[in-house]
Structures are given as structure tokens and as C-alpha cells.
Scaffold this active site. Structure first.
Site, PDB file in Angstrom:
ATOM      1  N   GLU A 267       0.885  -1.358  -0.044  1.00  0.00           N
ATOM      2  CA  GLU A 267       0.009   0.081   0.057  1.00  0.00           C
ATOM      3  C   GLU A 267       0.958   1.296  -0.054  1.00  0.00           C
ATOM      4  O   GLU A 267       1.796   1.205   0.689  1.00  0.00           O
ATOM      5  CB  GLU A 267      -0.726   0.016   1.343  1.00  0.00           C
ATOM      6  N   CYS A 464      -6.545   1.458   2.862  1.00  0.00           N
ATOM      7  CA  CYS A 464      -7.636   2.578   2.779  1.00  0.00           C
ATOM      8  C   CYS A 464      -7.209   3.473   1.397  1.00  0.00           C
ATOM      9  O   CYS A 464      -8.184   3.873   0.849  1.00  0.00           O
ATOM     10  CB  CYS A 464      -6.964   3.360   3.959  1.00  0.00           C
ATOM     11  N   ASN A 594     -12.360  -2.812   0.860  1.00  0.00           N
ATOM     12  CA  ASN A 594     -11.549  -3.026   1.745  1.00  0.00           C
ATOM     13  C   ASN A 594     -12.001  -2.936   3.210  1.00  0.00           C
ATOM     14  O   ASN A 594     -12.204  -1.556   3.680  1.00  0.00           O
ATOM     15  CB  ASN A 594     -10.262  -2.180   1.569  1.00  0.00           C
ATOM     16  N   GLU A 595     -11.995  -3.935   3.997  1.00  0.00           N
ATOM     17  CA  GLU A 595     -12.440  -3.436   5.474  1.00  0.00           C
ATOM     18  C   GLU A 595     -13.697  -2.756   5.430  1.00  0.00           C
ATOM     19  O   GLU A 595     -13.587  -1.720   6.648  1.00  0.00           O
ATOM     20  CB  GLU A 595     -11.674  -3.439   6.446  1.00  0.00           C
TER      21      GLU A 595
HETATM   22  O1  AHR Z   1      -2.284  -1.379   6.865  1.00  0.00           O
HETATM   23  C1  AHR Z   1      -2.777  -0.079   7.067  1.00  0.00           C
HETATM   24  C2  AHR Z   1      -4.200   0.341   7.047  1.00  0.00           C
HETATM   25  O2  AHR Z   1      -4.739  -0.646   7.969  1.00  0.00           O
HETATM   26  C3  AHR Z   1      -4.750  -0.206   5.725  1.00  0.00           C
HETATM   27  O3  AHR Z   1      -4.893   0.823   4.969  1.00  0.00           O
HETATM   28  C4  AHR Z   1      -6.161  -0.558   6.297  1.00  0.00           C
HETATM   29  O4  AHR Z   1      -7.034  -1.279   5.198  1.00  0.00           O
HETATM   30  C5  AHR Z   1      -6.224  -0.761   7.532  1.00  0.00           C
HETATM   31  O5  AHR Z   1      -6.915  -0.068   8.248  1.00  0.00           O
END
Ligand code: AHR
Length: 864
Positions: A267, A464, A594-595
Site C-alpha cells: 500500500e 485505505c 477493503n474492510e
Molecule cells: O495497513 C494499514 C491500514 O490498515 C490499511 O490501509 C487499512 O486497510 C487498515 O486499516
């Protein structure tokens, strides 16, 4: 053994076993039929502590259930500033369902809503927007049984305490808000040990109270287990010695496990891309930095005038490309100009080749040449090149610069050779020595550290970053491909700039170079569950891409699959070919979401995307999402939705303390094998101070051993986050830290590397017997034995989380061609050790010792 400790522990365990873990009701000889509960939300901790319960038999003496124990918390808005539950109002409907509404903050014209059948498990939350200007304070619910209608009323102090109400039958569809003439609060005040609280009173059957009490006790017990630290081991294991483990391998009982088990999650967080893995050395090369991202930034960040007489200004008239609007105009006398300081300095190596490129235009055609120099920290020229014959129209100039010496802190100086005016944009300095020598490629040392982990897949670009902070910040893959000057830079939600020089083409190519499966993640049509809403609920986490725009958005996702896999005659396959890759990238998986907060808004959009992919590309495996935790509403609702839609893979995330990994070793043993497979997309062990230490790394190793045993249901795992630039870090711990010249892997990195390098495809069952009956000891020894059918090797991984050596006897030697002098790799240290590195040793398979606090990986050829 410390007997006092044992005694306390035994009492607690017994209590816990009897009361909670059996799942049976513990009948009192004399229990009441009913009691009262008082439900409230304390203001403590700025209203973040959620819904509390107290009980009483006589409405006089009240017993709070736990200390600040929360039965449900608000999920509205970003963590920290929001997620407040203010003045919750609980209503029990005639069908027994508990409906809860609460005020979210003092600003928004929305209230929070959630329901539950038992006060313990809560369904997905919603935040209906009912007022466009006022706010929603002290919401309350009433029910009209003749019409089966609920009325939610509230007051708005933005409008001089005007009362409002809406009606609903299902808590999904609401009538427009109407003004009410009066607002009569129906809450009660109760004096609790902590002070007077206001909430709602309910008469309930005793078993409701009993269940609430037990749920809180179980939660407290789990928290205590999960917070166990190695710092307490001196006491916990003060008399422990002579631990002996016997491992009996049953080579005929095996389980096929995923061959994608250990991968990476990349990321763009912590400057992982620009200034990090992406090898560009010029910061703000396109002059697109902006104070909207960081208030101290502007379009000239990282750029400076070279001498006091030169003038720099930013223009937007006739840019190179509309996606790259800004460029610099330099007005200077001969020898004047500007320089770039890179990402905290430009690091170059002697005698290596660097590609220098820039777009230039001489609007008044009075400049002939530009001199470009690399200057070291003392102002000495260490490399230079000249650009000749500037044109009136934009033109890209490309040169090579070869520094004569190595410098860590150089700057790139651009000087006008004659007095005049020049426009410049997309100024780039790029090492030719990139990973696999790709143009526009990746920093060789960092990429190599990643390659050394042997990742089987790469999840990207977030996290995120994929779903963005608000709809306008969602990551759009199409903005990240094509010539660099046409890419559309974007604010990175971690607080900096994304040039998108590292875009989808480069990600796919990196996966190919690593021999790893690409796993792109696209937003499920909703932004990050932590998005700020800037005063308007429909702009934050609760928004989704408007349904009328979802068709285009879904098409973008289908186009992404075509870009990766389509033949060169397709629209998007052609673009891939134009970028230099006519062969498909062989995409097999795609993450959707994503979550995310699992809401109706999410479900509608996720389903639309999922159905479209399934219809057009049935061979692509969609990975759904199960929230940011290993439990709770998003986890449960995410899985429910996946089961309903038959989503084949589910992405789970959790960042837990080491104790969680020790006490939840059977987490995946319990998973239903007929449902979706798991992709553990983000996890790490977190301790206060958030360092990667032997303690966290061994907890992760233990978890990976348990995952290998469950490698039939857990298909993939990736630690998170991967990279962090020292001095630019938003999140700790990360797997690999780096600066401009050095790569600094953590202890956690070596665990991932050992599991990546020593993966297998069949798990061989074995049992472990100890000469010690303490559960605390047993839980601190982990093992996993796998067969790698490709190399014909057997790999045994052993984790010892005890402060003492463990003597191991095993019949594993029956599998080996030769049982003596076997190669082993050992990672060990003290729990707080941040610098431990694996060392090599040899062991005798029949009898060897595990070092205190260690991971040992033993690999040998299997007898055929
Ligand atoms: O890994 C860091 C963050 O943790 C990621 O962006 C998110 O998916 C999670 O909250």
C-alpha cells in the site's frame, strides 16, 4: 513454579470454565424471574465508550455491568474525532427486537440506528440523514401498534430546540422530517456509582440480565488473555525448566494446503511509493503538490530558486496535459534557475547511469540552452548535461547523467544559459539500475528485499488508499496508466501526494517480475469506513458512488480485467500492449472492498460489482471483505453477505496483541470448509509503542504455523503494512523500513521471509506431547510440518515462545534421507529485541533443542 500465581490462575480458569466456556446457563438456586435494566451511554472518553447496561432488582440499587463496558459502539465517521454514541435511546418492540437510536454529534442532521435481538449481537448500523440543516439531538423512538409504525423524534439546537419527527416501518425507509410542537424527553435518570446517568429503563426476564453479565465477563476474560505479554514471563514461568517436547509425525495424515499462502500487501502508506519503492528521485516533479493535501505545501514544494535574482511562478495556461495542469515558469538571468532537493536529498551512486528527462518550452523563444547539474551537499558539481535548442511548444528532452562520485544528499540544479523565461514540467531523474532494469521502475534494493520474501502474490494498491477518504478520493486505476504526464495525480489519504508514476501497469509488471499473482483491490463503490464527512453525512463513510454513476464505475472494473487479460485487439488490452506488454498479465483474483463498513449502501454496490464480474469473467475469483476486526458487526455481516452471494474468497483484517495469537490458535480450525476461503489480507501483532520485536514476530510465526495447518481454508496471508520511509511514517510497525540509501528489515520481516521461502503444499499432521501439563506452556510451543512437492523437501517450523530451552524428540527422522547435520535457520532473541536476524545451524532430527524465544526452520530431503 510460582504457586501463588498458579493458584490465582487456577481459580480464574475454573471460574471461567464453569461460567462461560461451557456455554451452559449457570442456574442460581434462587434467581428472580425478572429484573430491570438501565441502558445508557456515558459521556466519559468523549462519548466513545458506546452503550452501557446496569441492572437492578428494585430500581433502587443498581449494578453497572463491567466498568465502561460497551455492548455496541457507534461506527459513524472517522476514528478519533467521531464514532460517538451520544444519548442512546433503546426501545424494545413488541416482537422483542431492541432498536437503538443515538445522536452522532452536534452537527449532522442524521442519527445512528442499530438493532439487536439479545443486546449482545448488533446488526449493521445506519445513519439516516433526516435534516439538511439542523442537527439531531436526543433521538427517541415510539411505536404505534395500530398502524405498526415507529416514530423517531428529536430536537435540533441549531434551530432553537425545534422538535422534529420521522416515521418508519422498517428503519430503512423514513418519511420526510416534520416539525413537532413539543419534545418531551422520555429518558430516566439513575444514580450509578460513577454518577447520575440518563437512559432508558426496561423490565426484562432474568436470563437477559444473566446473559449480559456473562457476555461482559467473557469479554473481560478474553481481554485479559489477549493482553498477556512476554514481559510477564519472569513471573509466569519463574520456576519453569527442563521442558521436553515429543513430536510424533503421522506422515499418512496430510492436508493439501494453498500454494499462495504467503504473499505481500503493498500500500502507498508511509511514502511507500513516491520517495520509496518508485525509483523517481525528483520530488514534486509535476508541480502538482498542493496545500489541499498539506497546508505547508504548494506547487513549488521541494523546488527552490537557485539564486536570489531568479523568479519562479506556477502557471496553468496550455499545460502538457489537462491531468497535469501546473508547470513552473522560470525567469532568470544567465546562470540563474531552480533546483530540486529530492525526497530529503537525492542519493546517487558514482558511475551509474541516470535518465534525466523534462518537458520544456521557451514561450518567448529567447532561451537556447539549459544546463542541468547534480550538485553535492558542498555545492560541487558531480554530474551534468545540457539541453539544447528549446522550442516554443512543449518538448520532452531526455539525457543521461553519470555522477562522478557517490552522494547521499545531492540536488538537481537547472540553470538557464541565457537570460530569459522558460516553462518546465515533469522533471525526472531516474536510475537506470532499477529492479529488473525496468524503465520507470522500482528501487532495486527495496524491490529485492521484497523479492527475497518469495511472495506468492501481491495485493495492491491498498488498503485505505484503494477506497479513499470520501468518494472523490477513491483510487481509479485508469488515472494511473499511460504516459506519465497524462496520469492524474491524487491526494493520498495518508497525507501526501500520489504521482501515480507507480501505477497499474507497473504493479502488474512488478508482480510478473516477482513471479507473484497480482491481486488488485478496487473500492466496492464506497469510500473508507474512516472517511471524514466534513459536516455532511452523505460525503463521508456513509456515502456510496451515486447509483446513477455505478454503471460507469462497474464498467471501469470490467475494463481493468480487460486491461490485465484482454487480447491486444480489445480496447484495454491494446493499451496494455502499447505500454509494452502485449501478453496478458494473467489476472485471476480481484479484491472488491477493503474492510468496509457493511451497510445497505455497501451491499447494494458490492452486489452489483460482484454480479457483473461473475457474469462477464466467471473465471476471476472475487475477494469480498469482512471488516477491520476478527469479530463484530462488519465481520459477521461481511461473512453473511459472502455466504448469501457465494463469494469465493473473503479478506479478513486484524491487528491484535501477541496474546490474541497465543490464545486463538484454533481460530481457523473452526471455519466452515464449505464457505468462502479466507485471504488474511492484513494482520500484525501490535504491542504498545508499536515496534516489531521478537515478541511480535514470534506471535506472527505462531499464527502462521496455525494457518499452515488450516491452509485448506486460509488461501493467502499478507502482513501489513509492508514499507515505511523513516521520518515519513504514518503507521507502525511495518515490515521494512528504509531511507534514501538503506533498507532496514524488521524482525517481523524475517518471519515472513522464512515462511515465504519455506512454504509447502501439503500439511503433515503430528502431535505434540509435553512433560508439562500447564496450558500456558503448551500454548507457547507452535509447530508446523509441511511437504514441498516441488523440491521434495520436508520443512518443520517450530516456535518457542517460552523463556527456556525446549528439548525436542521426534520421529520425524523416519521421513528423512539422512537425519544428522540437517540445515536449520533460527531466529531468536530477547522479547524486546528489534535487531534479531536469522542464523544458520545444523541439528540432529532425533534430538535437538529449541532456543528460548525462537523460530526454528528445519528443511531436509524426504526419503522416497
Ligand atoms: O495497513 C494499514 C491500514 O490498515 C490499511 O490501509 C487499512 O486497510 C487498515 O486499516
Amino acid at each position: 513454579m510460582n504457586t501463588e500465581y498458579l493458584t490465582k490462575k487456577t481459580v480464574v480458569s475454573f471460574f471461567v470454565l464453569v461460567l462461560f466456556l461451557s456455554g451452559q446457563s449457570f442456574l442460581l438456586a434462587n434467581e428472580p424471574d425478572s429484573a430491570y435494566i438501565f441502558v445508557y451511554g456515558a459521556a466519559k472518553n468523549n462519548h466513545h465508550n458506546g452503550l452501557h447496561v446496569a441492572w437492578s432488582l428494585d430500581k433502587q440499587t443498581w449494578h453497572p455491568v463491567g466498568t465502561e463496558h460497551s455492548f455496541v459502539k457507534s461506527d459513524y465517521g472517522p476514528w478519533g474525532a467521531e464514532k460517538k454514541m451520544i444519548d442512546p435511546f433503546l426501545f424494545r418492540a413488541p416482537d422483542g427486537i431492541w432498536h437503538c437510536v443515538w445522536s452522532l454529534n452536534n452537527e449532522d442532521g442524521a442519527f445512528g440506528y442499530a438493532s439487536s435481538t439479545d443486546l449482545l449481537t448488533w446488526n449493521r448500523q445506519s445513519y439516516p440523514l433526516v435534516l439538511s440543516t439542523g442537527n439531531c439531538l436526543k433521538p427517541m423512538i415510539a411505536y404505534d401498534d395500530t398502524n405498526d409504525v415507529y416514530t423517531i423524534s428529536w430536537t435540533s439546537d441549531k434551530e432553537h430546540n425545534q422538535a422534529y419527527f420521522v416515521t418508519t416501518k422498517d428503519f430503512k425507509h423514513y418519511s420526510p422530517a416534520k416539525k413537532a410542537t413539543v419534545f418531551l424527553p422520555r429518558t430516566e435518570k439513575v444514580a450509578l456509582p460513577d454518577g447520575q446517568q440518563s437512559g432508558t429503563l426496561h423490565k426484562v426476564a432474568w436470563h437477559t440480565v444473566d446473559n449480559v453479565i456473562k457476555a461482559q465477563q467473557l469479554a473481560a476474560y478474553k481481554t485479559k488473555l489477549n493482553s498477556e505479554r512476554m514481559t510477564d514471563d519472569d513471573q509466569r514461568f519463574s520456576t519453569l525448566k527442563d521442558v521436553k517436547a515429543t513430536i510424533n509425525v503421522n506422515q499418512n495424515t496430510t492436508r493439501q494446503i494453498s500454494d499462495l499462502l504467503v504473499g505481500i500487501f503493498f500500500e502507498d502508506i508511509n511514502y511507500a511509493a513516491d520517495g520509496g519503492l518508485y525509483a523517481e528521485l525528483i520530488q514534486n516533479r509535476g508541480f502538482e503538490y498542493s496545500p489541499n493535501i498539506r497546508k505547508e505545501w504548494d506547487n513549488l514544494t521541494a523546488w527552490n530558486v537557485y539564486d536570489a535574482h531568479s523568479k519562479l511562478s506556477i502557471d496553468t495556461v496550455s499545460p502538457i496535459h489537462i491531468n497535469n495542469k501546473h508547470y513552473v515558469t522560470v525567469e532568470a538571468s544567465a546562470g540563474g534557475g531552480l533546483y530540486n532537493e529530492g525526497f530529503g536529498g537525492i542519493a546517487v551512486r558514482a558511475n551509474e547511469k541516470y535518465n534525466l528527462s523534462l518537458f520544456a518550452r521557451a514561450p518567448e523563444a529567447n532561451i537556447a540552452n539549459l544546463l542541468i547539474r547534480l550538485e553535492d551537499a558542498n555545492g560541487k558539481t558531480i554530474g551534468q548535461a545540457t539541453i539544447k535548442r528549446l522550442t516554443k511548444a512543449w518538448k520532452k528532452h531526455e539525457l543521461t547523467v553519470i555522477p562522478t562520485v557517490t552522494a547521499e544528499n545531492a540536488k538537481l540544479v537547472i540553470q538557464l544559459q541565457e537570460a530569459g523565461k522558460v516553462n518546465l514540467d515533469m522533471v525526472s531523474l531516474f536510475p537506470q539500475n532499477t529492479f529488473r532494469n525496468r524503465r520507470n521502475g522500482l528501487r532495486a534494493d527495496l524491490a529485492q528485499a521484497i523479492a527475497d520474501m518469495k511472495p506468492r502474490f501481491v495485493r495492491f494498491p491498498g488498503g485505505c488508499v484503494a477506497h479513499g477518504n470520501g468518494i472523490e478520493n477513491i483510487y481509479h486505476w485508469k488515472h494511473t496508466i499511460g504516459p506519465l504526464e497524462t496520469r492524474k495525480p491524487q491526494r493520498n489519504l495518508w497525507g501526501y501526494h500520489q504521482s501515480y508514476g507507480l501505477g497499474y501497469f507497473e504493479y502488474f509488471q512488478f508482480c510478473e517480475d516477482l513471479g507473484a499473482e497480482p491481486i488488485p483491490v478496487v473500492a466496492a463503490g464506497v469510500p473508507c469506513q474512516n472517511s471524514a464527512h466534513n459536516g455532511h453525512p452523505l460525503a463521508g463513510q456513509q456515502c456510496g458512488i451515486p447509483m446513477e454513476e455505478m454503471g460507469d464505475y462497474v464498467q471501469d472494473i470490467l475494463d481493468l480485467i480487460e486491461y490485465a487479460n484482454g487480447d491486444v485487439h480489445t480496447v484495454w488490452g491494446k493499451k496494455r500492449a502499447e505500454a509494452g506488454h502485449p501478453e496478458p498479465f494473467n489476472l485471476k483474483y480481484i479484491g472488491v472492498g477493503n474492510e468496509d463498513l457493511i451497510t445497505d449502501i455497501f451491499e447494494e454496490r458490492f452486489t452489483m460489482i460482484y454480479d457483473a464480474i461473475k457474469e462477464k469473467y466467471p473465471e476471476i475469483h472475487v475477494i469480498g471483505t469482512a471488516g477491520p476486526f476478527y469479530e463484530g458487526t462488519d465481520y459477521v455481516e461481511g461473512w453473511k453477505l459472502a455466504t448469501k452471494l457465494h463469494v469465493p474468497y473473503m479478506d479478513e483484517h486484524y491487528y491484535n496483541p501477541p496474546g490474541w495469537y497465543i490464545h486463538n490458535q484454533d481460530f481457523y480450525d473452526k471455519y466452515d470448509r464449505s464457505k468462502a476461503k479466507v485471504y488474511l489480507g492484513e494482520y500484525a501483532a501490535h504491542i504498545p509503542g508499536r515496534a516489531s520485536t521478537i515478541e511480535t514476530a514470534l506471535a506472527e510465526a505462531l499464527h502462521l504455523c496455525n494457518i499452515e495447518r488450516n491452509g485448506d481454508i486460509v488461501a493467502m496471508t499478507s502482513y501489513a503494512p509492508l514499507l515505511a520511509k523513516i521520518g515519513n511514517t504514518q503507521w507502525n510497525p511495518d515490515l521494512i523500513y528504509f531511507d534514501n540509501t538503506e533498507v532496514k528489515p524488521t524482525v517481523g520481516y524475517y518471519v515472513q521471509q522464512l515462511f515465504g521461502q519455506h512454504a509447502g503444499n501439503a500439511y503433515i499432521f503430528s502431535d505434540l506431547q509435553l512433560n508439562n501439563s500447564d496450558d500456558n506452556v503448551r500454548k507457547r510451543i507452535g509447530k508446523s510440518i509441511v511437504r514441498d512437492e516441488v523440491s521434495g523437501d520436508i520443512i518443520m517450523k517450530l516456535v518457542n515462545l517460552l523463556p527456556v530451552e525446549v528439548d525436542v524428540e521426534s520421529n520425524i527422522s523416519e521421513l528423512a534421507v539422512d537425519s544428522e547435520n540437517i540445515d536449520a535457520t533460527i531466529l531468536s532473541g530477547t522479547p524486546a529485541d528489534k535487531d534479531a536476524k536469522p542464523i544458520h545451524a545444523t541439528v540432529n532430527l532425533d534430538d535437538f533443542k529449541l532456543k528460548p524465544y525462537s523460530l526454528t526452520v528445519i528443511r531436509f530431503k524426504e526419503k522416497t
